[in-house]
Design a protein around this motif. Structure first.
Motif, PDB file in Angstrom:
ATOM      1  N   LYS A  64       8.287 -48.525  23.772  1.00 44.59           N
ATOM      2  CA  LYS A  64       7.007 -49.050  24.241  1.00 44.59           C
ATOM      3  C   LYS A  64       7.009 -50.572  24.325  1.00 44.59           C
ATOM      4  N   ASN A  65       7.638 -51.240  23.338  1.00 48.17           N
ATOM      5  CA  ASN A  65       7.618 -52.709  23.300  1.00 48.17           C
ATOM      6  C   ASN A  65       8.672 -53.347  24.182  1.00 48.17           C
ATOM      7  N   VAL A  66       9.909 -52.848  24.132  1.00 50.98           N
ATOM      8  CA  VAL A  66      11.009 -53.469  24.877  1.00 50.98           C
ATOM      9  C   VAL A  66      11.016 -53.011  26.329  1.00 50.98           C
ATOM     10  N   LEU A  67      10.923 -51.707  26.541  1.00 54.07           N
ATOM     11  CA  LEU A  67      10.954 -51.193  27.908  1.00 54.07           C
ATOM     12  C   LEU A  67       9.566 -51.161  28.532  1.00 54.07           C
ATOM     13  N   ASN A  68       8.527 -51.279  27.685  1.00 52.62           N
ATOM     14  CA  ASN A  68       7.143 -51.281  28.148  1.00 52.62           C
ATOM     15  C   ASN A  68       6.862 -50.059  29.024  1.00 52.62           C
ATOM     16  N   ASP A  69       7.248 -48.879  28.530  1.00 50.30           N
ATOM     17  CA  ASP A  69       7.154 -47.686  29.356  1.00 50.30           C
ATOM     18  C   ASP A  69       6.698 -46.488  28.534  1.00 50.30           C
ATOM     19  N   THR A  70       5.461 -46.064  28.697  1.00 53.24           N
ATOM     20  CA  THR A  70       4.958 -44.906  27.948  1.00 53.24           C
ATOM     21  C   THR A  70       5.417 -43.600  28.578  1.00 53.24           C
ATOM     22  N   VAL A  71       5.716 -43.588  29.892  1.00 53.38           N
ATOM     23  CA  VAL A  71       6.223 -42.371  30.538  1.00 53.38           C
ATOM     24  C   VAL A  71       7.550 -41.983  29.920  1.00 53.38           C
ATOM     25  N   ILE A  72       8.416 -42.956  29.706  1.00 53.10           N
ATOM     26  CA  ILE A  72       9.718 -42.692  29.094  1.00 53.10           C
ATOM     27  C   ILE A  72       9.515 -42.201  27.666  1.00 53.10           C
ATOM     28  N   SER A  73       8.627 -42.834  26.949  1.00 54.50           N
ATOM     29  CA  SER A  73       8.371 -42.453  25.559  1.00 54.50           C
ATOM     30  C   SER A  73       7.919 -41.000  25.461  1.00 54.50           C
ATOM     31  N   ASN A  74       7.187 -40.531  26.444  1.00 50.76           N
ATOM     32  CA  ASN A  74       6.703 -39.146  26.431  1.00 50.76           C
ATOM     33  C   ASN A  74       7.761 -38.146  26.881  1.00 50.76           C
ATOM     34  N   ASN A  75       8.844 -38.601  27.490  1.00 49.02           N
ATOM     35  CA  ASN A  75       9.866 -37.693  28.012  1.00 49.02           C
ATOM     36  C   ASN A  75      11.206 -37.794  27.302  1.00 49.02           C
ATOM     37  N   ILE A  76      11.219 -38.446  26.164  1.00 43.48           N
ATOM     38  CA  ILE A  76      12.455 -38.540  25.392  1.00 43.48           C
ATOM     39  C   ILE A  76      12.206 -37.942  24.011  1.00 43.48           C
ATOM     40  N   ASN A  77      13.060 -37.022  23.621  1.00 40.61           N
ATOM     41  CA  ASN A  77      12.992 -36.424  22.291  1.00 40.61           C
ATOM     42  C   ASN A  77      14.012 -37.131  21.411  1.00 40.61           C
ATOM     43  N   ILE A  78      13.549 -37.690  20.309  1.00 41.56           N
ATOM     44  CA  ILE A  78      14.434 -38.442  19.423  1.00 41.56           C
ATOM     45  C   ILE A  78      14.547 -37.722  18.092  1.00 41.56           C
ATOM     46  N   VAL A  79      15.779 -37.496  17.675  1.00 39.47           N
ATOM     47  CA  VAL A  79      16.066 -36.824  16.411  1.00 39.47           C
ATOM     48  C   VAL A  79      16.873 -37.776  15.550  1.00 39.47           C
ATOM     49  N   HIS A  80      16.525 -37.878  14.270  1.00 38.90           N
ATOM     50  CA  HIS A  80      17.282 -38.726  13.354  1.00 38.90           C
ATOM     51  C   HIS A  80      18.362 -37.885  12.690  1.00 38.90           C
ATOM     52  N   GLY A  81      19.611 -38.349  12.800  1.00 40.37           N
ATOM     53  CA  GLY A  81      20.722 -37.618  12.209  1.00 40.37           C
ATOM     54  C   GLY A  81      21.037 -36.378  13.010  1.00 40.37           C
ATOM     55  N   PHE A  82      21.765 -35.500  12.408  1.00 42.42           N
ATOM     56  CA  PHE A  82      22.167 -34.290  13.111  1.00 42.42           C
ATOM     57  C   PHE A  82      21.491 -33.098  12.454  1.00 42.42           C
ATOM     58  N   ASN A  83      20.234 -32.905  12.796  1.00 47.21           N
ATOM     59  CA  ASN A  83      19.442 -31.821  12.252  1.00 47.21           C
ATOM     60  C   ASN A  83      19.424 -30.690  13.280  1.00 47.21           C
ATOM     61  N   THR A  84      20.302 -29.709  13.100  1.00 41.72           N
ATOM     62  CA  THR A  84      20.471 -28.636  14.064  1.00 41.72           C
ATOM     63  C   THR A  84      19.177 -27.862  14.288  1.00 41.72           C
ATOM     64  N   LYS A  85      18.414 -27.623  13.242  1.00 40.50           N
ATOM     65  CA  LYS A  85      17.172 -26.873  13.371  1.00 40.50           C
ATOM     66  C   LYS A  85      16.198 -27.613  14.290  1.00 40.50           C
ATOM     67  N   THR A  86      16.051 -28.914  14.100  1.00 38.93           N
ATOM     68  CA  THR A  86      15.149 -29.696  14.946  1.00 38.93           C
ATOM     69  C   THR A  86      15.629 -29.697  16.381  1.00 38.93           C
ATOM     70  N   ILE A  87      16.914 -29.820  16.603  1.00 38.79           N
ATOM     71  CA  ILE A  87      17.463 -29.845  17.957  1.00 38.79           C
ATOM     72  C   ILE A  87      17.215 -28.512  18.655  1.00 38.79           C
ATOM     73  N   MET A  88      17.394 -27.420  17.945  1.00 36.39           N
ATOM     74  CA  MET A  88      17.197 -26.096  18.534  1.00 36.39           C
ATOM     75  C   MET A  88      15.727 -25.873  18.890  1.00 36.39           C
ATOM     76  N   GLU A  89      14.806 -26.475  18.147  1.00 36.44           N
ATOM     77  CA  GLU A  89      13.376 -26.330  18.441  1.00 36.44           C
ATOM     78  C   GLU A  89      12.982 -27.072  19.705  1.00 36.44           C
ATOM     79  N   ILE A  90      13.736 -28.087  20.067  1.00 31.99           N
ATOM     80  CA  ILE A  90      13.443 -28.873  21.274  1.00 31.99           C
ATOM     81  C   ILE A  90      13.891 -28.069  22.461  1.00 31.99           C
TER      82      ILE A  90
END
Length: 90
Positions: A64-90
């Motif tokens: 939001k601050n650097v790219l100044n883009d809320t559309v991108i923020s809404n279309n990117i899923n970010i996961v911290h580390g390698f959490n297989t359960k979270t990735i599978m839910e996406i």
């Protein structure tokens, strides 16, 4: 740099796995976020970003601050580390 990122984004298959690595402070995160931004704009698909350094909240804030883009923020899923359960839910 943006022209090079635009060119690179156009050559990437929308189903590709892209790994970005390097020493601390070399711009890996901003490169990845800019590339994700271009891919989202070009393909209208969602992007999955797995970060071992930054939390999803801090990356969304940078988008939001650097790219100044809320559309991108809404279309990117970010996961911290390698959490297989979270990735599978996406």
């Amino acid at each position: 740099m943006n022209k090079e990122i635009n060119k690179l984004a156009k050559t990437i298959n929308s189903n590709a796995l892209i790994l970005v690595g390097g020493r601390p402070g070399t711009g890996k995160t901003i490169l990845s976020l800019k590339l994700a931004s271009e891919l989202i704009k070009d393909t209208n698909k969602k992007v999955l970003c797995i970060s071992f350094d930054s939390s999803p909240e801090s990356l969304h804030l940078r988008i939001k601050n650097v790219l100044n883009d809320t559309v991108i923020s809404n279309n990117i899923n970010i996961v911290h580390g390698f959490n297989t359960k979270t990735i599978m839910e996406i």
